[in-house]
Design a protein around this motif. Structure first.
Motif, short mmCIF file in Angstrom:
data_model
loop_
_atom_site.label_atom_id
_atom_site.label_comp_id
_atom_site.label_asym_id
_atom_site.label_seq_id
_atom_site.Cartn_x
_atom_site.Cartn_y
_atom_site.Cartn_z
N GLY A 27 -19.53 21.82 14.37
CA GLY A 27 -20.21 20.91 13.47
C GLY A 27 -19.46 20.57 12.21
O GLY A 27 -19.82 19.62 11.52
N LEU A 28 -18.40 21.31 11.86
CA LEU A 28 -17.67 21.08 10.61
C LEU A 28 -16.25 20.59 10.93
O LEU A 28 -15.46 21.33 11.53
N THR A 29 -15.94 19.38 10.50
CA THR A 29 -14.62 18.80 10.70
C THR A 29 -14.05 18.35 9.37
O THR A 29 -14.74 17.76 8.55
N LEU A 30 -12.78 18.66 9.17
CA LEU A 30 -12.06 18.23 7.98
C LEU A 30 -10.86 17.40 8.41
O LEU A 30 -10.20 17.72 9.40
N ASN A 31 -10.59 16.34 7.65
CA ASN A 31 -9.45 15.47 7.96
C ASN A 31 -8.71 15.14 6.69
O ASN A 31 -9.32 14.88 5.64
N PHE A 32 -7.41 15.14 6.77
CA PHE A 32 -6.58 14.75 5.63
C PHE A 32 -5.42 13.92 6.13
O PHE A 32 -4.76 14.27 7.12
N ASN A 33 -5.17 12.80 5.49
CA ASN A 33 -3.92 12.07 5.73
C ASN A 33 -3.35 11.63 4.41
O ASN A 33 -4.09 11.41 3.43
N GLY A 34 -2.06 11.53 4.35
CA GLY A 34 -1.42 11.16 3.10
C GLY A 34 0.00 10.69 3.32
O GLY A 34 0.55 10.78 4.43
N SER A 35 0.59 10.16 2.27
CA SER A 35 1.96 9.65 2.37
C SER A 35 2.63 9.68 1.01
O SER A 35 1.98 9.59 -0.04
N TYR A 36 3.94 9.83 1.07
CA TYR A 36 4.80 9.62 -0.09
C TYR A 36 5.73 8.47 0.25
O TYR A 36 6.50 8.55 1.22
N ASN A 37 5.64 7.38 -0.49
CA ASN A 37 6.46 6.18 -0.25
C ASN A 37 7.31 5.91 -1.48
O ASN A 37 6.78 5.66 -2.57
N ASP A 38 8.62 5.95 -1.31
CA ASP A 38 9.55 5.60 -2.37
C ASP A 38 10.13 4.24 -2.02
O ASP A 38 10.99 4.13 -1.14
N VAL A 39 9.64 3.19 -2.70
CA VAL A 39 9.97 1.81 -2.33
C VAL A 39 10.61 1.12 -3.53
O VAL A 39 9.95 0.92 -4.55
N LYS A 40 11.88 0.75 -3.39
CA LYS A 40 12.61 0.17 -4.51
C LYS A 40 13.44 -1.03 -4.06
O LYS A 40 13.81 -1.16 -2.89
N TYR A 41 13.73 -1.90 -5.04
CA TYR A 41 14.67 -2.99 -4.81
C TYR A 41 16.09 -2.43 -4.88
O TYR A 41 16.51 -1.91 -5.92
N LEU A 42 16.83 -2.52 -3.80
CA LEU A 42 18.24 -2.14 -3.85
C LEU A 42 19.07 -3.22 -4.53
O LEU A 42 20.10 -2.93 -5.14
N SER A 43 18.59 -4.45 -4.42
CA SER A 43 19.26 -5.56 -5.09
C SER A 43 18.25 -6.67 -5.32
O SER A 43 17.66 -7.17 -4.37
N PHE A 44 18.00 -6.99 -6.58
CA PHE A 44 17.12 -8.11 -6.92
C PHE A 44 17.55 -8.67 -8.27
O PHE A 44 16.90 -8.45 -9.29
N LYS A 45 18.66 -9.37 -8.25
CA LYS A 45 19.15 -10.03 -9.45
C LYS A 45 18.49 -11.40 -9.58
O LYS A 45 17.96 -11.94 -8.63
#
Length: 762
Positions: free
Chosen positions: A607-625
């Protein structure tokens, strides 16, 4: 007794077992998570056996969590951001890629499919999630099996099919701020070989943004829709599923608060005698014009499946969709500067997909197919300038804009052709090697035409020339884009044990170029400046999936690295010599997205259920002049450009975590109480493409709670519950938007809302 059906990486829902299953479970004394079947590889498979990052939510989970809007999915999915203002200005980003909320001539980086049909506009998915069987989120480039190329991922929505046994359900919900939703479904056999299903809903709410100008509540409205289906199964070797749906909305969605602004905005507002609200957390606006959104859409599809000799399966999916969006927007002021502005859109699409799937069980199996997609989209950009437009836009009463009406029409027709295949070699009982290839050819034909303004004062000399430069007639002539794009996948997976799967993959995906369907920069930079090139993605994945403790625990995790070249993005900028910001669509250099994703579901006790989801996202412009500058700079030096290389990408929260738990009591009197609790967190993110400090969206966490009871009544089951969303009444924002005079507006998240629901399945 209840069993818990796992929604992999998502949530779980309690569903009643059949009598024989109950007896078997009681006899064995076992508690286990059930397997989830997905069609990510165009076959029915156990999700734990598919070597790619997938998160799945069952329809029962969505109903239990009161998740009925696409914009709420980011509260239960990892690595997902939904930028939502209204149905036209909405987008789904996966791993920080895909934040393009308002470009009619550009496809999304993350594709959305409804019953295997690609939706050409993100707004086609902005309806109440009705009678859903399952949602599947696939992360990373997709194209070797799905119809349309995508570089960030796919959200695959499947609705419940017609059944030959009778199914009926009714649900009514009511809550604060005038919230009401009613929905119902009936399904059953019409003959021995024909079954039907009909679902319908209607929902409304008053809104939660106060307009102090007249006391109205905004950001609410009405939505309604229906879906009808027929399933024809004359024998076990053939089935045909016909689906027709209709949805409409009449609301004041798109009401945005002033989120942050430089001195120029406040000075110009004071100059015209306006009093906009300064604190966005007050959830107040002060506007004197109409705020309205009208949406009408419908679609039909036909999916046929033949089982051929030798175990092959042939599938054909034909579909047509229509979408019409009409807005009426004020400009954030309580005086007549801009009375009405917006973009009306008509969109028609047709798609045809044919797939052949080989039998399984041998040393090699495969899927191959062909895909065709045609889209015909037209828009109308309009602005009704009031008597104080010049003062607000230029700071001087020149008469260029006052009391004029400007209109421009844009159109684009897209034809996409693709051949695709994916095969898997079972090298040993434990080791699989998968190869996928796809070739896509696309053509886009477009045109944008702006007409001379109507009304306004009679001008001559320099002032007339200035009006013509700002609002005068302009025709781009015929514009065209042609693009041939390859996609590919290489994947290795290894079964360390029957319960642990490891995998590694390399993939390449591309999506076609786009057209800016507004005059924008064309008069000064030429019509070709409205064209933008394709977006290309290279992706690497390494992960594992495990089912442990006698199927009571599932742990899945993966690391990824994605490089995007020619990242497509839209922003607002003010060209030199112009008083008005224009929409710009461009390839914003290159982007890197890398990170970690984790999902766990545990059946802690019966009767007892636990759920966890997660993320680490490192998102950067490598070039945006030569990027657009934030308004802190552009309002002082309009011609300035900035370098965002090394900066974070808009809308990409580094940390996302979703925790959910449910406990259902096991009583012997037929009454089954339960409680649910969920917590969703996302860290701060850049709000707009120019990375302005004024538009940064703070991190936030949301708490959702519910409690209820299920009991048998008559020939069915009654479920009564009380619930509260955003229980801590946290202030949060779904997206930000660059606006006039350097201001930034924002879309406000829903405040605390409590309500009750009654559902009867019989």
């Amino acid at each position: 007794m209840l069993t818990l059906t796992l929604a992999l990486g998502g949530l779980v829902s309690a569903e009643p077992l059949l009598a024989d299953e109950q007896a078997k479970t009681a006899a064995e004394g076992e508690v286990a998570l059930e397997k989830v079947t997905v069609t990510a590889r165009r076959r029915e498979e156990d999700a734990q056996d598919v070597p790619t990052p997938i998160t799945t939510l069952s329809g029962a989970t969505l109903e239990q969590q009161k998740i009925y809007k696409v914009q709420d999915l980011q509260q239960v999915l990892p690595s997902v951001n939904v930028a939502f203002i209204h149905p036209r200005q909405s987008s789904i980003a996966v791993r920080g890629i895909g934040n393009n909320p308002a470009s009619d001539g550009l496809e999304g980086s993350a594709g959305v499919y409804l019953d295997n049909v690609y939706l050409g506009r993100p707004g086609m998915a902005v309806f109440d999630l009705l009678d859903i069987e399952q949602l599947e989120l696939l992360r990373g480039p997709q194209g070797t099996l799905f119809g349309k190329n995508t570089t960030a991922g796919v959200l695959n929505i499947s609705t419940r099919k017609p059944t030959f046994t009778n199914e009926r359900s009714l649900e009514v919900s009511g809550g604060e701020d005038g919230y009401f939703q009613g929905k119902g479904t009936v399904s059953g056999g019409l003959t021995d070989t024909l079954a039907g299903r009909l679902s319908a809903y209607r929902s409304r709410d008053d809104g939660y943004i106060k307009n102090t100008f007249n006391g109205d509540e905004l950001n609410g409205g009405e939505r309604e829709g229906a879906r009808g289906q027929l399933l024809f199964e004359p024998n076990e070797d053939f089935n045909l599923r016909l689906i027709g749906d209709y949805n409409e909305e009449n609301s004041s969605m798109g009401t945005m608060v002033v989120y942050g602004a430089p001195d120029r905005y406040w000075q110009r507002a004071a100059l015209v005698g306006a009093s906009p609200h300064r604190d966005p957390d007050d959830k107040k606006v002060n506007i004197n014009s109409r705020q309205n959104v009208s949406v009408h859409q419908n679609g039909t599809s036909a999916e046929a499946n033949w089982k051929l000799n030798g175990g092959f399966t042939l599938t054909s999916i034909s579909a047509y969709r229509y979408w019409h969006f009409t807005p009426a927007n004020d400009e954030t002021l309580d005086v007549s500067a801009l009375n009405n502005t917006g973009v009306e859109v008509h969109d028609r699409q047709f798609s045809q997909e044919i797939r052949l799937a080989s039998p399984t069980g041998g040393a090699f199996d495969y899927v191959l197919g062909a895909y065709f997609f045609n889209q015909n989209l037209g828009n109308r950009t309009f602005t009704d300038y009031g008597p104080k437009a010049d003062l607000f836009l230029t700071g001087a009463n020149t008469g260029i804009f006052n009391n004029t009406y400007s209109k421009a029409n844009g159109k684009v027709e897209t034809d996409s052709f693709a051949l695709f295949s994916q095969g898997t070699w079972h090298l040993t009982d434990k080791l699989d090697f998968t190869v996928g290839v796809r070739g896509t050819y696309e053509e886009k034909e477009a045109k944008v035409e702006r007409f001379d303004p109507v009304g306004g004062a009679a001008l001559s000399g320099g002032l007339l020339a200035a009006r013509r430069a700002q609002l005068g007639a302009y025709d781009t002539g015929d514009l065209s884009l042609h693009n041939a794009a390859p996609s590919g996948l290489l994947s290795l997976s290894y079964k360390f044990t029957d319960q642990v799967l490891g995998y590694a993959s390399l993939s390449h995906g591309e999506k076609s170029g786009g057209v800016n369907l507004a005059v924008a920069s064309a008069p000064t930079l030429g019509a070709d400046s409205l064209l933008v090139g394709p977006e290309r993605a290279n992706d690497a994945e390494l992960g594992f999936k495990s089912t442990l403790l006698n199927n009571r625990l599932q742990l899945n995790a993966n690391v990824f690295w994605t490089g995007i070249h020619g990242y497509q993005a839209t922003t607002l900028a003010t060209p030199a010599g112009s008083a008005l910001p224009v929409s710009l669509l461009a390839n914003a250099g290159s982007v890197r997205s890398r990170g970690l994703e984790f999902e766990a579901t545990a059946l802690v006790a019966r009767g007892l259920t636990l759920n966890f989801n997660g993320s680490y996202n490192d998102v950067k412009y490598l070039s945006f002049k030569n990027a657009p500058c934030p308004s802190e700079v552009s309002t002082v030096t309009p011609s300035a450009t900035c370098d965002l290389t090394g900066e974070d990408v808009v809308g990409a929260s580094k940390w996302i975590g979703n925790l959910y738990g449910e406990y259902a009591w096991q009583l012997n009197n037929g009454i089954k109480p339960y409680i649910d609790a969920g917590y969703s967190y996302r860290s701060a993110a850049e709000g707009t493409l120019d990375n302005s400090d004024l538009a940064k969206i703070d991190g936030y966490g949301l708490v959702n709670l519910a409690a209820g009871v299920r009991t048998d009544v008559g020939q069915g089951q009654l479920d009564a519950s009380v619930w509260v969303k955003n229980a801590t009444d946290t202030d949060y924002y779904l997206s930000a938007f660059a606006y006039i005079n350097g201001a930034y507006t924002a879309s406000v998240g829903q405040p605390r809302t409590a309500g009750v629901s009654l559902r009867y399945d019989f």
